[in-house]
Write a protein that holds these residues in place. Structure first.
Motif, PDB file in Angstrom:
ATOM      1  N   CYS B 110       0.820  -1.221   0.000  1.00 41.45           N
ATOM      2  CA  CYS B 110       0.000   0.000   0.000  1.00 41.45           C
ATOM      3  C   CYS B 110       0.849   1.266   0.000  1.00 41.45           C
ATOM      4  O   CYS B 110       0.495   2.246  -0.628  1.00 41.45           O
ATOM      5  CB  CYS B 110      -0.891  -0.029   1.239  1.00 41.45           C
ATOM      6  N   ARG B 111       1.997   1.234   0.721  1.00 42.16           N
ATOM      7  CA  ARG B 111       2.779   2.460   0.893  1.00 42.16           C
ATOM      8  C   ARG B 111       4.232   2.255   0.488  1.00 42.16           C
ATOM      9  O   ARG B 111       4.879   1.310   0.944  1.00 42.16           O
ATOM     10  CB  ARG B 111       2.714   2.924   2.350  1.00 42.16           C
ATOM     11  N   ALA B 112       4.729   3.151  -0.368  1.00 39.64           N
ATOM     12  CA  ALA B 112       6.137   3.109  -0.757  1.00 39.64           C
ATOM     13  C   ALA B 112       6.833   4.334  -0.194  1.00 39.64           C
ATOM     14  O   ALA B 112       6.181   5.355   0.081  1.00 39.64           O
ATOM     15  CB  ALA B 112       6.268   3.067  -2.278  1.00 39.64           C
ATOM     16  N   TYR B 113       8.144   4.222  -0.012  1.00 42.78           N
ATOM     17  CA  TYR B 113       8.930   5.317   0.560  1.00 42.78           C
ATOM     18  C   TYR B 113      10.041   5.699  -0.394  1.00 42.78           C
ATOM     19  O   TYR B 113      10.786   4.839  -0.868  1.00 42.78           O
ATOM     20  CB  TYR B 113       9.487   4.906   1.935  1.00 42.78           C
ATOM     21  N   LEU B 114      10.122   6.988  -0.687  1.00 46.37           N
ATOM     22  CA  LEU B 114      11.158   7.509  -1.574  1.00 46.37           C
ATOM     23  C   LEU B 114      12.108   8.368  -0.738  1.00 46.37           C
ATOM     24  O   LEU B 114      11.719   9.432  -0.238  1.00 46.37           O
ATOM     25  CB  LEU B 114      10.530   8.341  -2.696  1.00 46.37           C
ATOM     26  N   ALA B 115      13.340   7.861  -0.586  1.00 43.07           N
ATOM     27  CA  ALA B 115      14.355   8.615   0.156  1.00 43.07           C
ATOM     28  C   ALA B 115      15.339   9.210  -0.830  1.00 43.07           C
ATOM     29  O   ALA B 115      15.636   8.611  -1.872  1.00 43.07           O
ATOM     30  CB  ALA B 115      15.086   7.696   1.128  1.00 43.07           C
ATOM     31  N   VAL B 116      15.849  10.392  -0.523  1.00 45.36           N
ATOM     32  CA  VAL B 116      16.878  11.044  -1.323  1.00 45.36           C
ATOM     33  C   VAL B 116      18.083  11.277  -0.406  1.00 45.36           C
ATOM     34  O   VAL B 116      17.898  11.527   0.790  1.00 45.36           O
ATOM     35  CB  VAL B 116      16.374  12.380  -1.918  1.00 45.36           C
ATOM     36  N   ALA B 117      19.294  11.160  -0.966  1.00 44.81           N
ATOM     37  CA  ALA B 117      20.483  11.407  -0.146  1.00 44.81           C
ATOM     38  C   ALA B 117      20.414  12.819   0.434  1.00 44.81           C
ATOM     39  O   ALA B 117      20.201  13.780  -0.295  1.00 44.81           O
ATOM     40  CB  ALA B 117      21.735  11.229  -0.993  1.00 44.81           C
ATOM     41  N   GLY B 118      20.524  12.931   1.748  1.00 45.46           N
ATOM     42  CA  GLY B 118      20.419  14.221   2.422  1.00 45.46           C
ATOM     43  C   GLY B 118      19.028  14.466   3.005  1.00 45.46           C
ATOM     44  O   GLY B 118      18.830  15.383   3.789  1.00 45.46           O
ATOM     45  N   GLY B 119      18.056  13.629   2.614  1.00 44.40           N
ATOM     46  CA  GLY B 119      16.676  13.784   3.100  1.00 44.40           C
ATOM     47  C   GLY B 119      15.989  14.951   2.415  1.00 44.40           C
ATOM     48  O   GLY B 119      16.654  15.843   1.875  1.00 44.40           O
ATOM     49  N   TRP B 120      14.657  14.949   2.377  1.00 51.19           N
ATOM     50  CA  TRP B 120      13.929  16.090   1.797  1.00 51.19           C
ATOM     51  C   TRP B 120      14.013  17.241   2.770  1.00 51.19           C
ATOM     52  O   TRP B 120      13.667  17.102   3.944  1.00 51.19           O
ATOM     53  CB  TRP B 120      12.481  15.702   1.471  1.00 51.19           C
ATOM     54  N   ASP B 121      14.467  18.374   2.280  1.00 51.12           N
ATOM     55  CA  ASP B 121      14.775  19.496   3.157  1.00 51.12           C
ATOM     56  C   ASP B 121      13.556  20.388   3.365  1.00 51.12           C
ATOM     57  O   ASP B 121      13.348  21.347   2.635  1.00 51.12           O
ATOM     58  CB  ASP B 121      15.931  20.299   2.537  1.00 51.12           C
ATOM     59  N   VAL B 122      12.751  20.026   4.351  1.00 57.45           N
ATOM     60  CA  VAL B 122      11.631  20.883   4.742  1.00 57.45           C
ATOM     61  C   VAL B 122      11.920  21.334   6.175  1.00 57.45           C
ATOM     62  O   VAL B 122      12.625  20.643   6.904  1.00 57.45           O
ATOM     63  CB  VAL B 122      10.275  20.133   4.656  1.00 57.45           C
ATOM     64  N   PRO B 123      11.394  22.495   6.579  1.00 57.60           N
ATOM     65  CA  PRO B 123      11.735  22.988   7.920  1.00 57.60           C
ATOM     66  C   PRO B 123      11.125  22.108   9.011  1.00 57.60           C
ATOM     67  O   PRO B 123       9.941  21.759   8.932  1.00 57.60           O
ATOM     68  CB  PRO B 123      11.125  24.398   7.956  1.00 57.60           C
ATOM     69  N   PRO B 124      11.913  21.710  10.018  1.00 60.90           N
ATOM     70  CA  PRO B 124      11.325  20.947  11.117  1.00 60.90           C
ATOM     71  C   PRO B 124      10.384  21.828  11.944  1.00 60.90           C
ATOM     72  O   PRO B 124      10.650  23.009  12.142  1.00 60.90           O
ATOM     73  CB  PRO B 124      12.532  20.508  11.951  1.00 60.90           C
ATOM     74  N   VAL B 125       9.255  21.243  12.330  1.00 58.61           N
ATOM     75  CA  VAL B 125       8.323  21.935  13.230  1.00 58.61           C
ATOM     76  C   VAL B 125       8.195  21.064  14.471  1.00 58.61           C
ATOM     77  O   VAL B 125       7.890  19.876  14.358  1.00 58.61           O
ATOM     78  CB  VAL B 125       6.938  22.119  12.578  1.00 58.61           C
ATOM     79  N   MET B 126       8.457  21.636  15.621  1.00 60.85           N
ATOM     80  CA  MET B 126       8.450  20.874  16.875  1.00 60.85           C
ATOM     81  C   MET B 126       9.316  19.627  16.730  1.00 60.85           C
ATOM     82  O   MET B 126       8.911  18.516  17.077  1.00 60.85           O
ATOM     83  CB  MET B 126       7.026  20.499  17.287  1.00 60.85           C
ATOM     84  N   GLY B 127      10.486  19.815  16.184  1.00 57.92           N
ATOM     85  CA  GLY B 127      11.466  18.734  16.146  1.00 57.92           C
ATOM     86  C   GLY B 127      11.213  17.644  15.118  1.00 57.92           C
ATOM     87  O   GLY B 127      11.877  16.612  15.152  1.00 57.92           O
ATOM     88  N   SER B 128      10.242  17.833  14.210  1.00 55.89           N
ATOM     89  CA  SER B 128       9.953  16.776  13.235  1.00 55.89           C
ATOM     90  C   SER B 128       9.589  17.372  11.886  1.00 55.89           C
ATOM     91  O   SER B 128       9.034  18.467  11.790  1.00 55.89           O
ATOM     92  CB  SER B 128       8.804  15.908  13.745  1.00 55.89           C
ATOM     93  N   ARG B 129       9.886  16.614  10.830  1.00 62.87           N
ATOM     94  CA  ARG B 129       9.519  17.036   9.475  1.00 62.87           C
ATOM     95  C   ARG B 129       8.265  16.311   8.982  1.00 62.87           C
ATOM     96  O   ARG B 129       7.915  16.398   7.821  1.00 62.87           O
ATOM     97  CB  ARG B 129      10.696  16.785   8.521  1.00 62.87           C
ATOM     98  N   SER B 130       7.591  15.576   9.859  1.00 64.68           N
ATOM     99  CA  SER B 130       6.374  14.873   9.456  1.00 64.68           C
ATOM    100  C   SER B 130       5.247  15.848   9.158  1.00 64.68           C
ATOM    101  O   SER B 130       5.149  16.904   9.781  1.00 64.68           O
ATOM    102  CB  SER B 130       5.918  13.933  10.576  1.00 64.68           C
ATOM    103  N   THR B 131       4.377  15.465   8.224  1.00 60.81           N
ATOM    104  CA  THR B 131       3.243  16.300   7.855  1.00 60.81           C
ATOM    105  C   THR B 131       2.060  15.998   8.762  1.00 60.81           C
ATOM    106  O   THR B 131       1.633  14.853   8.877  1.00 60.81           O
ATOM    107  CB  THR B 131       2.811  16.013   6.399  1.00 60.81           C
ATOM    108  N   ASN B 132       1.536  17.031   9.423  1.00 64.84           N
ATOM    109  CA  ASN B 132       0.298  16.893  10.171  1.00 64.84           C
ATOM    110  C   ASN B 132      -0.785  17.537   9.307  1.00 64.84           C
ATOM    111  O   ASN B 132      -1.012  18.743   9.361  1.00 64.84           O
ATOM    112  CB  ASN B 132       0.430  17.593  11.527  1.00 64.84           C
ATOM    113  N   VAL B 133      -1.423  16.719   8.471  1.00 62.86           N
ATOM    114  CA  VAL B 133      -2.352  17.245   7.468  1.00 62.86           C
ATOM    115  C   VAL B 133      -3.560  17.898   8.141  1.00 62.86           C
ATOM    116  O   VAL B 133      -4.004  18.974   7.745  1.00 62.86           O
ATOM    117  CB  VAL B 133      -2.798  16.136   6.486  1.00 62.86           C
ATOM    118  N   ARG B 134      -4.062  17.266   9.170  1.00 67.31           N
ATOM    119  CA  ARG B 134      -5.286  17.770   9.800  1.00 67.31           C
ATOM    120  C   ARG B 134      -5.069  19.144  10.438  1.00 67.31           C
ATOM    121  O   ARG B 134      -5.896  20.036  10.317  1.00 67.31           O
ATOM    122  CB  ARG B 134      -5.784  16.767  10.836  1.00 67.31           C
TER     123      ARG B 134
END
Lengths: 237, 340
Positions: B110-134
């Protein structure tokens, strides 16, 4: 603190149960443990979550795993926690903060205020008076970022939830649902009666901590006019 | 200089291992659903396991690369292709600037993961780069990816640069727009199963369910309902009933908690679960088996197998040890360990 009940929450959590009912003494124990863990994080602890009658501590079972030890991570972490709790005194916690939340009641901001008043056969002004003269206790934060579970709603204005929930409630909306009252920090669906709105932001992702309220706080709602709401809204945002 | 979204796919988000330390403020943990595939993808490009990846769901995106990139794909098989040529999962792949990377519908999982060397550079919010969609924050603009979005890779590690150089040299000699390592993480490392057997510990209210319900829970299988998402999987199967009504006081829940609302159909709480809940908890999925769940789709069946807390923790420890060994293996393959 002694005679505390521990139980596992899955393989990475431990629940410290401090009472069977929602009351002040239990709340004080919860807050004393939360304050302690905030000041003294335990090794391998991930985080803690205070509840009405519990404090749940999440830990890393891999960090606590020692193939040579007879006791497994849960037992070992529990022993450490139990030892620490012995030194915590519920009466030594920091005094609660009183947070005043300005609310513009009724009108477009509180479309259900007339319904709540009609349900109890009182005037909207009386609903506002009863809602705003009470001091509430924040038992825990959950459901949404910065959403307070408040205790202390006067039974005279407790109102069963709406027949059909709204799909989108504006951030800052103040509602009554059953015997609970609270503030929606972000746009969410919900079945509570909306009686007003605050210009105050309960969820502040850019601040530390990101929540205006925290468990243990006392809250009072202060009625404000629409002009005051606009004025405060501009400075708050 | 970046990667551009040509078509976003069904539900593509930036995720890391989750936002810990803020549940007491009502902020969900989030993070990758399949942390095993996600961490493996990161290790293959020399990243920290917690680096931000893209989580692709059921149908993947089409991406245009505006710079050379070292990538790795793990998890569901979405038949990734670079300019029409299939690339393989579970290994480092170097892709030349100007190429189009296209994912299709998931053939398996169901879920695939695409990693890039260096990681996707988005600003961390509260110590994490995870998306809180809600709540609309974290990840890339607090939402799922959209057409024309551009994401930038961060700074690659020494290992990531080494892999990229090796593969770039190879693609030059082969005059190809991409090249991949000959070695790979063997698929058996991933425990995916179509008819999943999921290890479950008893929950706090297990004994409050009727004898019949308790038996059904571990003997019968349940089917994933269509309303299953990152918040939780709704299951359909034998009804689970309490001996007598229970009034529970809301308290913290966990990822993997199996709660039973009054309709008797269990719900497994997953990465985007709420922080607290008040329904009876019949069980908890062992953390080690969450990656298997993450790869199930609506309509798939699960069967619960009872384990003790000790067994669950031991299995998790063993999985982590295996992951560490693979990490070492990757570094040795690079000839990196010896040269240091």
């Amino acid at each position: 603190m002694e005679h505390v009940d521990f139980s596992p929450l899955g393989d990475s959590g431990i629940v410290i149960k401090l009472g069977d009912a929602i009351d002040q003494a239990t709340q004080q124990k919860v807050m004393a443990i939360a304050d302690y863990l905030e000041e003294h994080p335990l090794p391998g602890m991930v985080e803690y979550v205070p509840g009405y009658t519990t404090v749940t501590v999440y830990y890393d079972p891999v960090a606590w795993y020692d193939p040579r030890a007879a006791d497994k991570p849960y037992e070992r972490f529990k022993a450490l926690l139990a030892g620490k709790l012995l030194h915590i005194r519920p009466d030594e916690q920091t005094p609660p903060r009183l947070v005043e939340i300005p609310v513009c009641y009724g009108g477009d901001f509180g479309p259900d205020l007339p319904d709540v008043a009609a349900y109890h056969g009182i005037t909207p002004e009386e609903v506002i008076r009863i809602h705003s003269e009470q001091e509430y206790l924040v038992h825990m934060i959950g459901f949404a970022p910065g959403f307070p579970y408040l205790g202390g709603l006067d039974k005279r204005i407790a109102t069963p939830r709406r027949q059909s929930p709204r799909t989108a409630i504006a951030p800052g909306s103040v509602g009554i649902g059953g015997e609970q009252t609270g503030v929606y920090p972000i746009e969410s669906p919900g079945g509570w009666h909306i009686i007003g709105r605050t210009p105050e932001r309960l969820f502040r992702p850019e601040e530390q901590p990101p929540s205006l309220l925290r468990a243990g706080d006392r809250v009072r709602f202060c009625p404000i006019s629409q002009e005051e709401f606009e004025k405060r809204g501009r400075t708050a945002r | 200089m970046s990667m551009e979204v040509i078509s976003p796919g069904l539900y593509t988000t930036v995720q890391d291992l989750g936002r810990y330390g803020y549940q007491r403020h009502g902020i969900i943990v989030g993070g990758a659903m399949d942390t095993l595939a996600m961490r493996m993808a990161n290790l293959l490009v020399g990243n920290d396991p917690n680096a931000a990846v893209l989580e692709l769901t059921l149908k993947g995106p089409v991406l245009l690369l505006h710079e050379d990139m070292l990538l790795a794909v793990c998890g569901a098989d979405m038949q990734p292709a670079v300019d029409g040529k299939r690339i393989r999962s579970n290994r480092p792949v170097w892709v030349k600037k100007g190429s189009t990377l296209k994912f299709a519908h998931a053939k398996k999982g169901c879920r695939a993961y695409l990693a890039v060397a260096g990681g996707w550079d988005v600003p961390p919010v509260m110590g994490s780069r995870s998306t809180n969609v809600r709540a609309g924050f974290g990840g890339a603009w607090g939402r799922t990816l959209r057409e024309k979005d551009r994401l930038q890779p961060g700074k690659p590690s020494e290992l990531g640069r080494l892999f990229a150089e090796q593969l770039r040299a190879r693609s030059m000699t082969q005059h190809a727009g991409c090249s991949e390592m000959g070695w790979f993480v063997p698929p058996h490392v991933f425990p995916y199963q179509k008819e999943a057997v999921i290890r479950v510990m008893r929950g706090a209210e297990f004994d409050h369910f009727t004898k019949e319900s308790r038996q059904h829970f571990f003997a019968q299988s349940y089917q994933l309902a269509t309303q299953s998402d990152r918040m939780g999987y709704r299951l359909e199967g034998p009804e689970l009933a309490l001996e007598s009504p229970l009034e529970l006081i809301s308290a913290a829940v966990s990822t993997g908690t199996i709660q039973v609302p009054p309709n008797g159909q269990p719900i497994i709480l997953l990465a985007d679960r709420q922080t607290v809940g008040g329904y009876p908890k019949i069980g908890h999925v062992a953390t080690v088996d969450l990656p298997i769940l993450a790869q199930l789709r609506p309509g798939d069946r699960v069967q619960f197998q009872e384990v003790s807390l000790r067994e669950a923790q031991q299995a998790l420890y063993e999985q982590e040890t295996a992951l560490q060994q693979i990490r070492l293996g990757i570094e040795i393959n690079a000839g990196w360990r010896q040269s240091k």
